[in-house]
Scaffold this active site. Sequence first.
Site, PDB file in Angstrom:
ATOM      1  N   LYS A   1       0.808  -1.249   0.018  1.00 23.28           N
ATOM      2  CA  LYS A   1      -0.038   0.055   0.069  1.00 23.28           C
ATOM      3  C   LYS A   1       0.771   1.288  -0.058  1.00 23.28           C
ATOM      4  CE  LYS A   1      -4.561  -1.479   0.384  1.00 23.28           C
ATOM      5  NZ  LYS A   1      -5.473  -1.023  -0.557  1.00 23.28           N
TER       6      LYS A   1
ATOM      7  N   SER B   1       1.569 -10.017  -0.374  1.00 21.16           N
ATOM      8  CA  SER B   1       1.596  -8.471  -0.416  1.00 21.16           C
ATOM      9  C   SER B   1       1.456  -7.877   1.190  1.00 21.16           C
ATOM     10  CB  SER B   1      -0.175  -8.275  -0.644  1.00 21.16           C
ATOM     11  OG  SER B   1      -1.268  -9.010  -0.053  1.00 21.16           O
TER      12      SER B   1
END
Length: 334
Positions: free
Chosen positions: A56, A309
């Site tokens: 992110k 991720s």
Amino acid sequence: MMIDLPVTLPDIERAARRIEGRVLRTPFVLSAVLTERCGVPVGLKLEHHQTTGSFKLRGATNVVLSLSPEERLRGVVAASTGNHGRALTHAARAEGSVATICMSTLVPENKVAEIRRLGADVRIVGGSQDEAQTEVERLVAEDGLVMVPPFDDVAIVAGQGTLGLEIFEAMPDVATVLVPLSGGGLAAGVAAAVKGRAPRTRVIGLTMERGAAMKASLDAGRPVQVEEVASLADSLGGGIGLGNAVTFAICHALLDDVILLSEAEIAAGMRHAYCEEREVIEGAGAVGIAALLSGRLGRLDGPVAVVLSGRNVDMAQHLRVINGNADPFREEAA
């Protein structure tokens, strides 16, 4: 086809230049165990090694650097399931701004605590991402804060897409990319980057069975609402927004498939990452490994890249999973 999409390869290449030096270029390593199991090279993109523990930071940094000085002074605000809030808080602070992060009661406390520690003004609102977003819109209207969407934004998608560029550079002959899928910011960006370089490369989105909003929306041919429920892959929770303007179109055009995974399969992915790869990852980061272990992908014809991720898991939950609990939420409900 690519030229008509909201985010294209040149957008991602510009984002890569903009954020260079402010985010890590994370490692890409070959998994000997998964390579042997699958019969083709399997590379792991270790994005959970990113500064804030997830991909992110790429999109958040790209957005903050795109704001005017006046906008940064007003402050930024976002709804988050945890990782976007953490990344935006870090990116805003690095540029002299302040972040307000709105989250639902479903966000794990470890993620809430870390966002507070980084200096954000944290608001816990309602029991879903949609309710948290309503609070964001109120703060924009009443206090003049600048909204930074967690995924449905061209600068966010372009920033996340820089991860796809790094995958392609590390594995130019990649045949399949496995990417976590929630609101679609990461999947859309990676797909646009990878297919911009190699259109025949398959990009497969992976998500949990519980509350898979993008999958339901793709099946319906339009954005739809789904019930948000607890999952090991909590970072993949939340809707895509009925007014989705960016990620739905890209995912619809570029994703070759979407696969749903059970809580037990996600838990198996987390255990494999820990026991075989020596990596601690959260459930959302384990879905690629989970898909390979489940056999749901069928025959693999060439090198595979798997995006890990994020690592921002509650460690007590991680311990339960490693010790064999395949579905902590079902046990708690019982």
